[in-house]
Design an enzyme around this catalytic site. Structure first.
Site, mmCIF file in Angstrom:
data_model
loop_
_atom_site.group_PDB
_atom_site.id
_atom_site.type_symbol
_atom_site.label_atom_id
_atom_site.label_comp_id
_atom_site.label_asym_id
_atom_site.label_seq_id
_atom_site.Cartn_x
_atom_site.Cartn_y
_atom_site.Cartn_z
ATOM 1 N N ASP A 168 0.768 -1.424 0.015
ATOM 2 C CA ASP A 168 0.013 0.048 -0.030
ATOM 3 C C ASP A 168 0.870 0.987 -0.109
ATOM 4 O O ASP A 168 2.458 1.296 -0.314
ATOM 5 C CB ASP A 168 -1.072 0.367 1.145
ATOM 6 C CG ASP A 168 -0.234 -0.776 2.544
ATOM 7 O OD1 ASP A 168 -1.167 -0.563 3.703
ATOM 8 O OD2 ASP A 168 1.097 -0.905 2.436
ATOM 9 N N HIS A 170 -8.608 -5.883 8.788
ATOM 10 C CA HIS A 170 -7.847 -5.252 7.365
ATOM 11 C C HIS A 170 -6.173 -6.359 7.423
ATOM 12 O O HIS A 170 -5.563 -6.226 8.280
ATOM 13 C CB HIS A 170 -8.131 -4.458 7.241
ATOM 14 C CG HIS A 170 -7.240 -3.384 8.641
ATOM 15 N ND1 HIS A 170 -7.032 -2.158 8.307
ATOM 16 C CD2 HIS A 170 -6.081 -3.406 8.134
ATOM 17 C CE1 HIS A 170 -6.518 -1.274 8.529
ATOM 18 N NE2 HIS A 170 -5.295 -2.109 8.128
ATOM 19 N N GLU A 205 -10.278 -2.310 4.275
ATOM 20 C CA GLU A 205 -10.598 -1.949 5.789
ATOM 21 C C GLU A 205 -11.961 -2.652 5.552
ATOM 22 O O GLU A 205 -12.490 -3.871 4.823
ATOM 23 C CB GLU A 205 -11.339 -0.750 5.466
ATOM 24 C CG GLU A 205 -10.241 0.537 5.393
ATOM 25 C CD GLU A 205 -9.249 1.054 6.184
ATOM 26 O OE1 GLU A 205 -9.079 1.786 7.080
ATOM 27 O OE2 GLU A 205 -8.527 -0.192 6.961
ATOM 28 N N ASP A 217 -8.761 -3.286 13.190
ATOM 29 C CA ASP A 217 -10.025 -3.521 12.895
ATOM 30 C C ASP A 217 -9.854 -5.270 11.960
ATOM 31 O O ASP A 217 -11.181 -4.999 10.930
ATOM 32 C CB ASP A 217 -10.595 -2.794 12.196
ATOM 33 C CG ASP A 217 -9.901 -2.403 10.943
ATOM 34 O OD1 ASP A 217 -10.403 -1.078 10.440
ATOM 35 O OD2 ASP A 217 -8.723 -2.749 11.260
#
Lengths: 384, 410
Positions: free
Chosen positions: A72, A143, A148, A141
């Site tokens: 990313d 991910h 996400e 979370d």
């Protein structure tokens, strides 16, 4: 899926770096058949990269024919900004090793046409023959990369808006100011990670415990995108004790016992790097069955020979990594386990490979005890 | 601007003086400048071509000496007929010592001397051909106090009754503008205080207070008008008195922006080591190590000429022949740095910055000298842990005895 539990983030980082090193060396990459590696950013990978740089400097691994793809990159952050992922990777890895600049692929968060940039990236991955090993982490979370909650489990490289929790988590790199954190990022998709031939997730810290539990004990769910590794034929999670805090005791014991079983019953020499067992040499099924004792009761007895504190292994074990394969000083009696043979063979091939081992190499290196954690075998030592 | 195709040099296995710390890092050089490797890496896909193993040493900017009258037998004020030869040999000799940039200093002289020599002492890049960089001349005097002339010749001293016109007559304003980096004056001398701002505006040079009996009040006036430096603190100035600390008192000024830089000679002879420590801790950010070396530097003991005076060199001391007046020093910058640490207990970083960053800041050139930031000139030293100079690089090229040939004055 293999779940390798080590004592602390240091041990996790070392295990991972060592695994990457061995995978590259076993693959024997060439110019025409390069080793394609997917790489993450973050604080745990920093230590993994430190070890990889160290291996490179000692001549134990070469990146000459390795190609890398990053997961990313922030959108709109200048490449020279110290928090851009380009800067991060350069600072922690690329500046120190013999990876060729033309073999490095980063997403360009400042491209004119972001969609085209994502498309280009996917095509490049296909062009080099797909990713051999994708390293990654997990967000609190659940991910993977910046996929996400709510991301499609088949998604491809694209622009994503960062979740609030992610922005908060990243604020610490921007002077604690959430307003300075970029809100958009380019990220490989869940599908991109799934398409890799192997996925290795590095998960450390108590704040990741819930996410880890959701991802491996519950269903495959787009709200916890890492859960998709349950469907991957060759996935491995390396985590520390803290990250297991939300797992069922049964789960933790199971994965730890696998490592122990492999160590005692099957023997290192029969287990390949990726965990498959092809044949069992030196293993006599006619010997009497004797059950493996409950690992928690065993911590002092059966594992006398190979309890060594993982955190020491870095210093002591560097040179002996390759030697320990041949070293049969660990005195666990192999004849004890044969009765288990049927059970052993029934277990999932992949799960069996979870133990690498408390290589005898590490056991002789340092006789110190672990601090009474459940299965010292799993906790100790350099597995390779 | 570095060209894409030029070779990139990487210094590795070293600790670099960066952001006021010694950090383990790499340093990249291309086309004589320090570069940001990431641009070359990402844009041009370049990795270093030449790798220099610093063997765990310290990488520092080259030393900058803003007060040096001569060396190797040559003297900037005296050897007016062979001034080019003098500048050339001194530049090369200094380079090998680890001083990669300097201000050739002239003592108080008659106007004809300035008109003859200044044009040869103007700014010049450092290189293997030239030796150390010349940052521009330092004209020390003649607008100084007769009571504090030190080794300067009395007949050459003068006042500035006619303001800036006197400066023009003495040096030539154009010479100041083109060839001079800074000037030492005594604030109490007639006409000097008022001329300071005019000089700065007309020529752009820096002004330094020195060879003076000025009171703290007068020195403060000079500082306010732009005199941002003190020439060899403690020497040739009114001594520190508790009710009138003179020029030295500027170090105790309450707001730190109003404190000037100050040159200080750390040979243990010009200034007592304890005085160095007291001054340093009063104003650490202003300390500039200087040698004030004269022509006998790096020559054996004997009798030599400084300006128009004769001096005696005996075991590290230099006196005006037949007296006890110190005529200058023969110390090198590298020794000053080591002595400084001995005298003050300061860190290596502080000592190195006093010899590199602060002089550059005083002259307003810290963007290209005295610093290892991207874009700065690649004047680099590799030092061992005791701050002995191991290797010297000027404009990115290593200077060794093989490629730097110079001679002493015969």
């Amino acid at each position: 899926m293999r779940l390798i539990i080590r004592e602390d983030p240091k041990a996790v980082a070392y295990y991972t770096a060592n695994y990457v090193r061995q995978r590259i060396n076993e693959f024997k990459p060439t110019r025409n058949r390069p080793f394609v590696l997917g790489l993450p950013t973050g604080s745990t990978p920093v230590e993994v990269y430190w070890h990889l740089v160290d291996f490179y400097k000692r001549g134990e691994v070469s990146f000459r024919n390795v190609i890398t793809f990053s997961m990313d990159e922030y959108v709109g952050l200048p490449r020279s900004h110290p928090e851009s992922y380009c800067s991060f990777m350069h600072r922690h890895l690329y500046d120190h090793i013999n990876l060729r600049p033309e073999n490095i692929h980063m997403l360009d968060g400042n491209a004119e046409d972001l969609a085209a940039e994502c498309q280009r990236y996917e095509e490049k991955i296909k062009e080099v023959g797909g990713i051999e090993l994708f390293l990654g982490g997990i967000g609190p979370d659940g991910h993977i990369a910046f996929n996400e909650p709510g991301s499609s489990l088949e998604s491809v490289t694209r622009v994503k808006t960062l979740a609030y929790e992610t922005v908060l988590a990243n604020a610490r790199f921007f002077g604690g100011d959430v307003n300075k954190v970029p809100k958009l990022a380019l990220t490989v998709g869940v599908g991109t990670v799934r398409a890799a031939r192997e996925v290795l997730l590095i998960i450390t810290g108590a704040h990741k415990a819930v996410a880890l539990a959701k991802c491996i004990e519950e269903g495959v769910n787009h709200m916890w995108t890492v859960s998709v590794i349950q469907l991957h034929p060759s996935a491995m999670v390396v985590c520390d004790e803290d990250a297991t805090l939300e797992l069922h005791v049964k789960t933790v014991r199971y994965f730890k016992s696998i490592e122990q079983v492999q160590e005692q019953l099957i023997g290192r020499q029969n287990i390949s790097l990726k965990g498959s067992i092809s044949k069992l040499v030196g293993y006599d099924p006619d010997q009497a069955y004797r059950p493996i004792a409950d690992p928690s009761a065993n911590e002092k007895s059966a594992l006398d020979t190979d309890s060594s504190d993982v955190s020491h292994q870095d210093e002591s074990d560097q040179g002996s990594i390759t030697d320990s394969a041949d070293d049969d000083q660990y005195s666990v009696d192999q004849s004890e386990d044969d009765g288990e043979s049927d059970n052993v063979q029934e277990m999932d091939r992949n799960t069996l490979s979870a133990t690498e081992l408390t290589a005898s190499g590490s056991s002789e290196a340092n006789g110190t005890r672990t601090n009474g954690s459940l299965v010292p075998a799993a906790v100790t030592g350099n597995p390779f | 601007m570095p060209r894409i195709s030029s070779p990139i040099t990487q210094f590795f296995n070293c600790r670099i003086l960066k952001n006021h710390q010694l950090v383990e890092d790499y340093l990249y050089v291309q086309d004589g400048k320090i570069i940001d490797p990431e641009k070359m890496f990402w844009d041009a896909k370049r990795k270093p071509d030449i790798r220099i193993d610093c063997k765990g040493g310290i990488v520092s900017p080259g030393y900058i000496d803003v007060q040096i009258n001569g060396a190797y037998g040559y003297d900037f004020s005296n050897d007016t007929d062979i001034i080019e030869e003098a500048a050339s040999n001194i530049s090369k000799g200094l380079l090998l010592q680890g001083c990669t940039a300097y201000c050739p200093t002239t003592v108080s002289s008659r106007p004809e001397v300035y008109h003859r020599v200044l044009k040869h002492l103007g700014p010049r890049d450092g290189s293997i051909q030239n030796g150390a960089a010349i940052l521009g001349a330092h004209v020390e005097g003649p607008f100084i106090s007769p009571q504090k002339k030190g080794a300067h010749e009395l007949e050459t001293l003068r006042t500035a009754k006619n303001g800036i016109a006197d400066f023009d007559e003495c040096y030539g304003l154009d010479n100041l503008r083109r060839y001079v980096s800074y000037m030492t004056v005594a604030p109490e001398v007639e006409g000097v205080l008022d001329s300071i701002p005019k000089l700065i505006e007309a020529t752009g040079i820096n002004i330094s207070s020195g060879h003076s009996n000025a009171t703290t009040a007068q020195s403060s006036q000079a500082l306010k008008r732009g005199a941002n430096m003190i020439t060899h603190l403690f020497n040739a100035m009114h001594a520190f008195h508790q009710r009138d600390p003179g020029i030295i008192g500027l170090l105790g000024s309450s707001e730190s922006e109003t404190r000037p830089f100050y040159g200080i000679i750390c040979d243990g002879i010009h200034v007592h080591p304890h005085s160095v420590m007291i001054a340093y801790y009063a104003h650490p950010k202003g300390a500039c190590l200087v040698t004030d070396a004269m022509s006998a530097q790096c020559l054996p003991d004997g009798y030599y000429k400084l300006g128009e005076m004769d001096v005696d060199v005996t075991s590290g001391h230099v006196y005006i022949k037949g007296t006890n007046t110190i005529a200058g020093s023969i110390i090198t910058m590298a020794e000053c740095v080591r002595n400084f640490i001995k005298f003050t207990g300061a860190s290596k970083v502080e000592a190195l910055e006093n010899a590199t960053l602060h002089p550059a800041q005083m002259l307003g050139i810290e963007h290209k000298k005295g610093n290892l930031i991207h874009g700065a000139d690649a004047d680099i030293l590799i030092l061992d842990d005791n701050l002995h100079v191991q290797r010297v690089f000027v404009a990115g090229i290593e200077a060794t005895k093989e490629n730097i040939k110079f001679s002493e004055k015969v």
